[in-house]
Design an enzyme around this catalytic site. Structure first.
Site, mmCIF file in Angstrom:
data_model
loop_
_atom_site.group_PDB
_atom_site.id
_atom_site.type_symbol
_atom_site.label_atom_id
_atom_site.label_comp_id
_atom_site.label_asym_id
_atom_site.label_seq_id
_atom_site.Cartn_x
_atom_site.Cartn_y
_atom_site.Cartn_z
ATOM 1 N N GLN A 176 -32.667 49.053 79.775
ATOM 2 C CA GLN A 176 -33.991 49.069 79.141
ATOM 3 C C GLN A 176 -34.954 49.897 79.992
ATOM 4 O OE1 GLN A 176 -35.110 44.932 77.459
ATOM 5 N NE2 GLN A 176 -33.673 44.496 79.108
ATOM 6 N N ASN A 177 -34.527 50.230 81.193
ATOM 7 C CA ASN A 177 -35.398 50.906 82.150
ATOM 8 C C ASN A 177 -35.472 52.399 81.852
ATOM 9 O OD1 ASN A 177 -35.505 48.402 83.309
ATOM 10 N ND2 ASN A 177 -34.041 48.879 84.927
ATOM 11 N N VAL A 178 -36.626 52.963 82.126
ATOM 12 C CA VAL A 178 -36.830 54.411 81.890
ATOM 13 C C VAL A 178 -36.896 55.173 83.215
ATOM 14 C CG1 VAL A 178 -38.022 53.989 79.707
ATOM 15 C CG2 VAL A 178 -39.355 54.102 81.826
ATOM 16 N N HIS A 234 -34.404 52.778 75.974
ATOM 17 C CA HIS A 234 -35.858 52.957 75.826
ATOM 18 C C HIS A 234 -36.320 54.325 76.311
ATOM 19 C CE1 HIS A 234 -36.340 48.293 75.950
ATOM 20 N NE2 HIS A 234 -35.939 48.725 74.759
ATOM 21 N N CYS A 269 -48.046 71.053 75.389
ATOM 22 C CA CYS A 269 -46.879 71.918 75.214
ATOM 23 C C CYS A 269 -47.315 73.372 75.444
ATOM 24 C CB CYS A 269 -46.323 71.741 73.794
ATOM 25 S SG CYS A 269 -45.078 72.936 73.344
ATOM 26 N N THR A 301 -33.558 40.951 83.446
ATOM 27 C CA THR A 301 -34.391 41.075 82.252
ATOM 28 C C THR A 301 -34.874 39.695 81.817
ATOM 29 O OG1 THR A 301 -34.517 41.890 79.964
ATOM 30 C CG2 THR A 301 -32.365 41.068 80.704
ATOM 31 N N ASN A 306 -30.382 36.731 87.775
ATOM 32 C CA ASN A 306 -31.844 36.741 87.741
ATOM 33 C C ASN A 306 -32.333 35.678 88.712
ATOM 34 O OD1 ASN A 306 -34.610 36.554 86.946
ATOM 35 N ND2 ASN A 306 -34.057 37.397 84.952
ATOM 36 N N PRO A 307 -33.354 35.984 89.549
ATOM 37 C CA PRO A 307 -33.830 34.935 90.472
ATOM 38 C C PRO A 307 -34.486 33.766 89.742
ATOM 39 C CG PRO A 307 -34.830 37.076 90.989
ATOM 40 C CD PRO A 307 -34.041 37.243 89.743
HETATM 41 C C1 BV8 Z 1 -38.190 47.857 67.508
HETATM 42 C C2 BV8 Z 1 -40.267 51.797 77.293
HETATM 43 C C3 BV8 Z 1 -38.097 48.138 65.143
HETATM 44 C C4 BV8 Z 1 -41.675 52.168 77.528
HETATM 45 C C5 BV8 Z 1 -40.189 49.484 76.508
HETATM 46 C C6 BV8 Z 1 -38.276 40.964 66.578
HETATM 47 C C7 BV8 Z 1 -38.616 39.860 67.318
HETATM 48 C C8 BV8 Z 1 -39.609 39.929 68.293
HETATM 49 C C9 BV8 Z 1 -40.281 41.137 68.538
HETATM 50 C C10 BV8 Z 1 -39.935 42.244 67.803
HETATM 51 C C11 BV8 Z 1 -38.931 42.159 66.842
HETATM 52 N N1 BV8 Z 1 -38.803 43.382 66.293
HETATM 53 C C12 BV8 Z 1 -39.666 44.247 66.872
HETATM 54 C C13 BV8 Z 1 -40.404 43.574 67.786
HETATM 55 C C14 BV8 Z 1 -41.496 44.148 68.557
HETATM 56 C C15 BV8 Z 1 -41.121 44.668 69.941
HETATM 57 C C16 BV8 Z 1 -40.919 43.513 70.889
HETATM 58 O O1 BV8 Z 1 -39.815 43.176 71.247
HETATM 59 N N2 BV8 Z 1 -42.042 42.938 71.309
HETATM 60 C C17 BV8 Z 1 -41.992 41.842 72.275
HETATM 61 C C18 BV8 Z 1 -42.848 42.177 73.492
HETATM 62 C C19 BV8 Z 1 -42.476 40.596 71.596
HETATM 63 N N3 BV8 Z 1 -39.952 45.535 69.979
HETATM 64 C C20 BV8 Z 1 -40.090 46.827 69.645
HETATM 65 O O2 BV8 Z 1 -41.132 47.288 69.223
HETATM 66 C C21 BV8 Z 1 -38.857 47.708 69.792
HETATM 67 N N4 BV8 Z 1 -38.684 48.453 68.591
HETATM 68 O O3 BV8 Z 1 -37.763 46.753 67.460
HETATM 69 O O4 BV8 Z 1 -38.233 48.703 66.443
HETATM 70 C C22 BV8 Z 1 -38.314 49.261 64.229
HETATM 71 C C23 BV8 Z 1 -37.280 49.625 63.374
HETATM 72 C C24 BV8 Z 1 -37.502 50.667 62.489
HETATM 73 C C25 BV8 Z 1 -38.721 51.357 62.477
HETATM 74 C C26 BV8 Z 1 -39.732 50.999 63.360
HETATM 75 C C27 BV8 Z 1 -39.542 49.942 64.248
HETATM 76 C C28 BV8 Z 1 -39.057 48.723 70.910
HETATM 77 C C29 BV8 Z 1 -39.156 48.019 72.234
HETATM 78 C C30 BV8 Z 1 -39.172 49.057 73.366
HETATM 79 C C31 BV8 Z 1 -40.464 48.958 74.144
HETATM 80 N N5 BV8 Z 1 -40.414 49.866 75.286
HETATM 81 N N6 BV8 Z 1 -40.099 50.364 77.516
HETATM 82 C C32 BV8 Z 1 -42.043 52.093 78.985
HETATM 83 O O5 BV8 Z 1 -41.236 51.635 79.827
HETATM 84 O O6 BV8 Z 1 -43.170 52.493 79.291
HETATM 85 S S1 BV8 Z 1 -39.949 47.851 76.810
HETATM 86 C C33 BV8 Z 1 -40.225 47.433 78.436
HETATM 87 O O7 BV8 Z 1 -39.887 46.048 78.503
HETATM 88 C C34 BV8 Z 1 -39.341 48.080 79.482
HETATM 89 O O8 BV8 Z 1 -38.365 48.933 78.965
HETATM 90 C C35 BV8 Z 1 -38.673 46.871 80.127
HETATM 91 O O9 BV8 Z 1 -37.433 47.151 80.686
HETATM 92 C C36 BV8 Z 1 -38.543 46.035 78.924
HETATM 93 C C37 BV8 Z 1 -38.066 44.656 78.964
HETATM 94 O O10 BV8 Z 1 -38.686 43.977 80.014
HETATM 95 P P1 BV8 Z 1 -37.744 43.519 81.214
HETATM 96 O O11 BV8 Z 1 -36.894 44.683 81.611
HETATM 97 O O12 BV8 Z 1 -37.043 42.285 80.826
HETATM 98 O O13 BV8 Z 1 -38.793 43.310 82.347
HETATM 99 P P2 BV8 Z 1 -39.649 41.999 82.635
HETATM 100 O O14 BV8 Z 1 -40.716 42.387 83.599
HETATM 101 O O15 BV8 Z 1 -40.025 41.338 81.343
HETATM 102 O O16 BV8 Z 1 -38.609 41.011 83.346
HETATM 103 C C38 BV8 Z 1 -38.071 41.352 84.600
HETATM 104 C C39 BV8 Z 1 -37.036 40.301 84.941
HETATM 105 O O17 BV8 Z 1 -36.432 40.657 86.186
HETATM 106 C C40 BV8 Z 1 -37.611 38.896 85.112
HETATM 107 O O18 BV8 Z 1 -36.805 37.967 84.405
HETATM 108 C C41 BV8 Z 1 -37.506 38.642 86.625
HETATM 109 O O19 BV8 Z 1 -37.222 37.284 86.911
HETATM 110 C C42 BV8 Z 1 -36.303 39.496 86.969
HETATM 111 N N7 BV8 Z 1 -36.254 39.946 88.365
HETATM 112 C C43 BV8 Z 1 -37.280 40.142 89.237
HETATM 113 N N8 BV8 Z 1 -36.774 40.580 90.425
HETATM 114 C C44 BV8 Z 1 -35.430 40.665 90.273
HETATM 115 C C45 BV8 Z 1 -35.086 40.271 88.969
HETATM 116 N N9 BV8 Z 1 -33.818 40.240 88.522
HETATM 117 C C46 BV8 Z 1 -32.845 40.612 89.381
HETATM 118 N N10 BV8 Z 1 -33.090 41.008 90.660
HETATM 119 C C47 BV8 Z 1 -34.357 41.039 91.137
HETATM 120 N N11 BV8 Z 1 -34.596 41.424 92.401
#
Ligand code: BV8
Length: 246
Positions: free
Chosen positions: A99-101, A117, A146, A187, A212-213
């Protein structure tokens, strides 16, 4: 940490995949999205990573991406990324869905990476849809335009409300339908459709190993859920696998 439940799952199988999130890059110094550093100028990522935010204020959105690009450029892949890169040689069929960019998996040497993503280093012309790779940090002019047609460039990433690239989704489908084990690393499982991927594997009888921690909504459903940081747990698993008769 007791890794024994993992070993029967991992050293017998050939088809392993990893789904990674921002957490795998945390130990490289890149803030996660929903951790304490997730805010930027009091904005949440969900507010900035959208077409509407870009439409409203392309300069603000580009300031956020420029800050992230500059920070990522100063970071290096960690032992977690490096372990996954080595596992391409250990398992017959190994792929990373990320999911990372940030591009850290690719910099660590992983070749089979599906960046669902997009890439923070790629820009796309909002008129011609052409894309370029640009590693300049910081960018000299914000927002960038551009050079061919003068239209705004946008980051070639998938924003909230945008569909994931069809070819990436199709590749994920093939991987999720065939892998014996899916490692889910760093994640929070908040973002769709990536949050459904572990359940695709569980529902067809595959195993899911979470690293995950902290606990997540997946933890109770995972086959094994390990509490620990990726850069510690992944090398520990690798050491155990080397000890085990393959
Ligand atoms: C889509 C790019 C449909 C940009 C990102 C159905 C249900 C619910 C919601 C939706 C749904 N359908 C659509 C949605 C809406 C939306 C969504 O999910 N919203 C959420 C917030 C409610 N989804 C979308 O819009 C997606 N598109 O579904 O399209 C569609 C179909 C046809 C036509 C039109 C539309 C697109 C989603 C993509 C968004 N872009 N990134 C950018 O980076 O700038 S998402 C962004 O969040 C990042 O990519 C990131 O990777 C991603 C997920 O977050 P996590 O990676 O999990 O990061 P987070 O901080 O949350 O968690 C970190 C974890 O690491 C924690 O658990 C922590 O404990 C742990 N951690 C910490 N330290 C460590 C560790 N783990 C291991 N080791 C460590 N040391």
């Amino acid at each position: 940490m007791d890794l024994s439940p993992l070993l029967p799952l991992l050293h017998r199988t050939a088809r392993v995949a990893a789904l990674t999130g921002a957490g795998i890059s945390a130990e490289s110094g890149i803030p996660t999205f929903r951790g304490p550093e997730g805010y930027w100028k009091n904005h949440r990522p969900e507010e900035l990573a959208t077409p509407q935010a870009f439409q409203r204020d392309p300069r603000l959105v580009w300031e956020w991406y420029d800050m992230r690009r500059t920070r990522i450029a100063a970071c290096a892949p960690n032992a977690g990324h490096a372990t996954l890169a080595r596992w391409e040689g250990r398992f017959a069929d190994f792929a990373v869905i990320t999911q990372n960019v940030d591009g850290l998996h690719q910099r660590a040497g992983s070749r089979r990476v599906i960046p669902i993503h997009g890439h923070i280093w790629e820009m796309r012309c909002t008129r011609e849809e052409t894309t370029i790779l640009d590693y300049t940090t910081p960018l000299p002019n914000l927002p960038p335009h551009c050079p061919a047609c003068g239209a705004l460039y946008r980051p070639a990433v998938v924003w909230f409300g945008e569909a994931l690239p069809m070819e990436a989704l199709a590749e994920c489908g093939r991987i999720l339908d065939t892998c014996d084990v899916l490692l889910v690393i760093g994640t929070s499982g908040q973002v769709h459709p990536a949050s459904t991927f572990p359940y695709t594997v569980l529902e067809r009888g595959g195993a899911v190993i979470e690293i995950n921690p902290t606990e997540t909504p997946l933890s109770a459903d995972a086959t094994v859920s390990l509490r620990g940081p990726a850069a510690v747990v992944l090398p520990a698993i690798e050491r155990e696998l080397h000890r085990e008769p393959s």
